[in-house]
Motif scaffolding. Sequence first.
Motif, PDB file in Angstrom:
ATOM      1  N   ASP A 601      18.380  48.479  19.996  1.00  0.00           N
ATOM      2  CA  ASP A 601      19.287  49.003  18.983  1.00  0.00           C
ATOM      3  C   ASP A 601      20.541  48.158  18.857  1.00  0.00           C
ATOM      4  O   ASP A 601      21.025  47.909  17.738  1.00  0.00           O
ATOM      5  CB  ASP A 601      19.661  50.450  19.307  1.00  0.00           C
ATOM      6  N   LEU A 605      21.548  46.209  15.271  1.00  0.00           N
ATOM      7  CA  LEU A 605      22.842  46.344  14.593  1.00  0.00           C
ATOM      8  C   LEU A 605      23.490  44.974  14.403  1.00  0.00           C
ATOM      9  O   LEU A 605      24.014  44.657  13.324  1.00  0.00           O
ATOM     10  CB  LEU A 605      23.770  47.252  15.387  1.00  0.00           C
ATOM     11  N   THR A 608      21.526  42.770  11.774  1.00  0.00           N
ATOM     12  CA  THR A 608      21.836  43.124  10.390  1.00  0.00           C
ATOM     13  C   THR A 608      23.200  42.588   9.998  1.00  0.00           C
ATOM     14  O   THR A 608      23.370  41.987   8.923  1.00  0.00           O
ATOM     15  CB  THR A 608      21.802  44.653  10.215  1.00  0.00           C
ATOM     16  N   GLU A 609      24.194  42.787  10.863  1.00  0.00           N
ATOM     17  CA  GLU A 609      25.552  42.343  10.546  1.00  0.00           C
ATOM     18  C   GLU A 609      25.641  40.824  10.473  1.00  0.00           C
ATOM     19  O   GLU A 609      26.246  40.270   9.536  1.00  0.00           O
ATOM     20  CB  GLU A 609      26.529  42.881  11.585  1.00  0.00           C
ATOM     21  N   THR A 625      25.454  49.731   4.777  1.00  0.00           N
ATOM     22  CA  THR A 625      24.959  50.285   6.041  1.00  0.00           C
ATOM     23  C   THR A 625      25.261  51.761   6.224  1.00  0.00           C
ATOM     24  O   THR A 625      24.780  52.370   7.174  1.00  0.00           O
ATOM     25  CB  THR A 625      25.557  49.513   7.233  1.00  0.00           C
ATOM     26  N   GLU A 628      21.618  54.759   6.212  1.00  0.00           N
ATOM     27  CA  GLU A 628      20.751  53.994   7.118  1.00  0.00           C
ATOM     28  C   GLU A 628      19.428  53.617   6.475  1.00  0.00           C
ATOM     29  O   GLU A 628      18.815  52.600   6.827  1.00  0.00           O
ATOM     30  CB  GLU A 628      20.510  54.789   8.400  1.00  0.00           C
ATOM     31  N   ARG A 739      26.115  56.938  13.281  1.00  0.00           N
ATOM     32  CA  ARG A 739      26.739  56.114  12.243  1.00  0.00           C
ATOM     33  C   ARG A 739      26.745  54.652  12.670  1.00  0.00           C
ATOM     34  O   ARG A 739      27.095  54.336  13.811  1.00  0.00           O
ATOM     35  CB  ARG A 739      28.171  56.582  11.985  1.00  0.00           C
ATOM     36  N   TRP A 740      26.399  53.765  11.755  1.00  0.00           N
ATOM     37  CA  TRP A 740      26.378  52.345  12.087  1.00  0.00           C
ATOM     38  C   TRP A 740      27.772  51.792  12.337  1.00  0.00           C
ATOM     39  O   TRP A 740      27.922  50.832  13.098  1.00  0.00           O
ATOM     40  CB  TRP A 740      25.694  51.563  10.957  1.00  0.00           C
ATOM     41  N   ASP A 741      28.781  52.370  11.700  1.00  0.00           N
ATOM     42  CA  ASP A 741      30.131  51.859  11.917  1.00  0.00           C
ATOM     43  C   ASP A 741      30.775  52.456  13.160  1.00  0.00           C
ATOM     44  O   ASP A 741      31.845  51.996  13.577  1.00  0.00           O
ATOM     45  CB  ASP A 741      31.016  52.095  10.687  1.00  0.00           C
ATOM     46  N   PRO A 743      28.675  53.383  16.286  1.00  0.00           N
ATOM     47  CA  PRO A 743      27.557  53.678  17.190  1.00  0.00           C
ATOM     48  C   PRO A 743      28.102  54.040  18.564  1.00  0.00           C
ATOM     49  O   PRO A 743      29.169  53.536  18.958  1.00  0.00           O
ATOM     50  CB  PRO A 743      26.778  52.351  17.213  1.00  0.00           C
TER      51      PRO A 743
END
Length: 818
Positions: A601, A605, A608-609, A625, A628, A739-741, A743
């Motif tokens: 994970d 993340l 992707t970034e 993002t 999701e 949340r991706w922002d 985690p």
Amino acid sequence: MNTIVKLLIFFLILFIGFAGIAFYWTFYKPLPDYEDTITLNGLSETVDIHWDDSGVPHIYAQNESDLYYALGYVHAQDRLWQMTLTQIMAEGRFAEFFGNDEELIKLDTYQRTLGFWKIAQQLVDTLGQDERRVLNAYSNGVNAFIDNNSNRLPVEFSLAGIEPLEWTPVRSLAVSRLMGWELNMSWWSEVTYQYLKENLPPQQFDQLQLQYPNSAPTSLDDEESMGFSSALMPMLKQEIHKRELLEMEGTHVGSNAWVVDGSLTESGYPLLAGDPHLGLDMPGKWYEVHLNLNGRNVSGATLAGVPAVIIGQNDHMAWSFTSIMSDDTDFFLEQQDPEDRGRYVVDSLSNGEIAFESFEKVREIIKVKDGDDRSIEIRYTQHGPVISDIYPVPELTGDKLISMQWTGFELTNEMKSLYNINWAENFQDFKDALPSFGVPGLNFMYGDVEGNIAMYSVAKLPIRTGDPITLRAGWDPDQNWQGFIPFDELPRVINPEDGWIANANNKLTTGGYPYYIATFWEPPSRIERIEQILLNNENFSYRDFESLQNDSYSNFAAKLTPIILEILRDQDAYNFDLPISYLENWNFEYSLSSTAASIFDTFFLNFTENSLKDDLSEIAYENFTHHENIPVRTMTSLIDSESTLFDDKATEKIETREDMVIKSMQDAILFLSDSLGSEPYEWRWEQLHTITFKPPFFAQASEAPNAPSTLKMIVNNVLSKGPYEVESHGMSVNNGQYRWDQPFEMILGASIRRISDLSDMSRSKSVLPTGQSGNPLSRHFGDQTDRWLNGEYRWLYQDSTALFEGSDVRTMQLVPGG
């Protein structure tokens, strides 16, 4: 002992005494006496309420009005603050109750423009006699509790300094529409996709493989469309802020549900399971009940404020639901009349003439506590409210406006459907109950004692021309909705030959289906796992369904990991023996002890970034993002390509997919080492993935920089529960989205788990993430959390004999007043 010491002791005892009295009145006084006899005006006969050892009320009444009166009473007893906060949200009255704050005034303006209270008032006029009688009785029960307990209200009322609102049928209908909006996520993706299309070069946008449906030409060409979706971004940010404030976060708003027929079960009868995925808060969305009306039973999950079992069973059948993920919202670009700004264009006629209509205007007063009232004007076109009026951006829209059309503005009758489902006696009764249900769009999963299984997609879905995703031209009648998909032509599955039906918010139909339903289905990871299990067993029991609902296996990770491993093995510049070893031996389950899960994970993340952020910009990446669904579906496709998006624009070198994988794994290992320690055994998933159940509104208020320390102490130590380590993931059947922002704090998951065995209708199995009560000192405030975390269940009985034999029962009586 001298006098001063005696006085100090006296004042200390006095202070402790007053503190104890205050604590009692604030926290203990509101607790109910489950063995009380309560005299109430409005009842015609005595109602028995048997409380089981989980605080579930089993309500036995001799007539329907008394039954729903009692349901209203117990909802208010255990969830009055939750019900009140819901109504403040529906009406847009935060500033009135909580103070002179510009953010609250903006939120009120937003809520009133969306018009939940307005449509709820209109829906009252569509009610039939049965629904009206039920809603009136329920409202009377809620108000009876408020009237009889004005001096023992939940602690939140004291903290906020407000009183409960009188309950009416309109308030129940508002709860229903709010749930419809909470499940309405398609517009988030549409706004984000359109924003990316406007802000990325066409080549890069195509490389993201953001799939648009094959349909007629778009409503507006690129030049006409440019910039207008940017005017909608403040709306998206306001919606996100609202959901954070009310602990409604998460974008996997949907569910799992499946049913198998008797050919695949131990009992020879159908077995049905469902677990809706919603934002997780304290005390939680659902409130379980069992209703007995002269020997007829219905039991399951209700929403506090709505007099109906929404997920449950009766004596003949069981049902659950998943979200269709339907596209039920469109945004229209509207052209004002430049010579009369009170009008807008409804048709640009082929003969060169233009047809206009006047805006419908509604003026509302937002009351502000400790401040001056605010007056707002809401304008409506033929499509709906003018959304761009909330956040006017004239430099982007010029003399054009943006209005919103949502099926939630249509007149439908969900209460009629739920009432008739609750008391249905056969499959035909169930089917007859569905057509009046419109919002939100749901897949109803069904099984009955006759052996039938089925899934019906039920929704008010518009028929459109053109591209359903981009902004539509409000002045072109061809772009208007062309009616709605007929109920008889909505998707359905009845008694399939293979003996099972499942849905996990995945795509419903093949390309041969004549109508457009949606684009933004959930990634297939959950449904693939469910199908894998259902295809490999022919003798299912409760235990098997319990295991599947708590399954933390990720098909998504299983597909991507071999690609990642191949790239890591094929390079020799860096030593990745450690992550390779863990990933090679990973079973793709997000168990608490899994180090590989944390590595994967954290890698994904960063991958992707590192791949996209430099191309999309900070704002675009944040929007990309937040939902999701978008990055998961996009990166799953992108990792199989040689896209130029992998190139880092900040360097002179042209980076490739392989470079991004290597860099992202380096970043992942560095993050885990810095944040958790140098030893891999410290990187277990349980160290990252946790959940804290927090109270809506107060949790955000306590985190403000100027929040009183007393409020922080009460919220953190009394009103909240956690943190807890959680064995789940957003791509597993046991959904655990973060949340991706921010985690890896879990914000969404199974809001209830239910399983019904149609061979024994006297009981079902279920578990809540928290508990029944909203009072923090109740024994039922968070008493089911350990079970929920550990994949355990409890029996919910709908048979009096089984209830008294299987549970520690306490009996309350409601008796008619003089």
